[in-house]
Design an enzyme around this catalytic site. Sequence first.
Site, PDB file in Angstrom:
ATOM      1  N   TYR A 296       0.827  -1.205   0.000  1.00  0.00           N
ATOM      2  CA  TYR A 296       0.000   0.000   0.000  1.00  0.00           C
ATOM      3  C   TYR A 296       0.867   1.263   0.000  1.00  0.00           C
ATOM      4  CZ  TYR A 296      -4.446  -2.385   0.905  1.00  0.00           C
ATOM      5  OH  TYR A 296      -5.580  -3.148   0.806  1.00  0.00           O
TER       6      TYR A 296
ATOM      7  N   TYR B 123       4.037   5.472  -2.516  1.00  0.00           N
ATOM      8  CA  TYR B 123       4.079   6.820  -1.956  1.00  0.00           C
ATOM      9  C   TYR B 123       5.472   7.151  -1.431  1.00  0.00           C
ATOM     10  CZ  TYR B 123      -0.892   6.206  -2.440  1.00  0.00           C
ATOM     11  OH  TYR B 123      -2.135   5.951  -2.966  1.00  0.00           O
TER      12      TYR B 123
END
Length: 267
Positions: free
Chosen positions: A185, A189
Site C-alpha cells: 500500500y 508513496y
Amino acid sequence: AALEKTLYRNEAGQVYTLAELAASSTANPVIRGGELMARIRGAEEYADAAGHVGLFVTLTCPSRMHAVTVGSGGRPVPNRRYDGTSTPRTSQLWLRQTWARTRAQAARETKERPAVRMYGLRVAEPHHDGTPHWHALLWVEGEAQALALEAIIREQWLKDGGNEPGAVKNRVNIKRMTAGGAAGYVAKYIAKSVGHHALAEHLDVAQGELLTVESGDVPGFRRVDAWAACWGIRQFQAVGMPPVSVWRELRRVTSDQAEAARVVWRD
C-alpha cells in the site's frame, strides 16, 4: 559541491568528506526509503501476529484551499472555490490541527466505547497545485475500534465545509488492508517522495506532464523533496510507534561486538 570539499576528522583520526558521511545517513534517499519500509514491515508483522485491523486512509483539505482543480481531459484549471488565502503551509497546518483533534477524540474513553489506540505511519505529498494531502497506514486492536476510528476521522474532516459538493465522497477515503499487504500500500508513496530504487516505478503528473519517479527533466521525487523543503512540510511521521533511535543504534553494532555481548551473556 560544498559537501565534497568539506573534510571531517573523527576521534580515530579518520578523515571523510561530508558527502561520504551524508551518503551513509538518512540524507541518502536509498537509506531513508529502506528505513521507512523497514518500520512499516515491522509494524505489519506485529499487527498480523496480534490480529489487529489495518486501515489505509487518504485525507485531503477543503476545496477552498485548492488553487487548481482537474478539468476535462485531466488538465489543471483554476478552482473557482479557492478563497486565495491558503498556501501549502497553511493547508498542512489545517491537516495537522484536524489530525490532532481526531487523535484527542479517539483517545477519550466514553460510555459507548473504550479509547481507540492506533499506530502506523502517515505520508504527506502534494496535489498537482501543491496543496498537501495525507496517506496513512493505521492499525487498531479490533473491528469495533476500526469502525469507531473511521467514524471519528469522517466527523472531524467534515466539520469544516462538510456540506460543499464532493466533500463526503472525496475528502476522506478509507480502505481495509489485507494481512501482509501494508508494504504494498505504502511503497509507491515512499517511491514518489524519496525515489527509492528498490521500489516499483510509479507514474506521477507534475505540471501537467507525466513523469516517472527516476526520469524526466527533474525526477518526481526531487520535485516532492523541493516542495516539502520550501513549505516546511514533514513528509513522514510515525503514529503511536516507538522511537526509531533504538533501531538505528542497534544497526551500528558490529558482528564482533554482538559476539562479545553473547559471550558476556552466556558467562
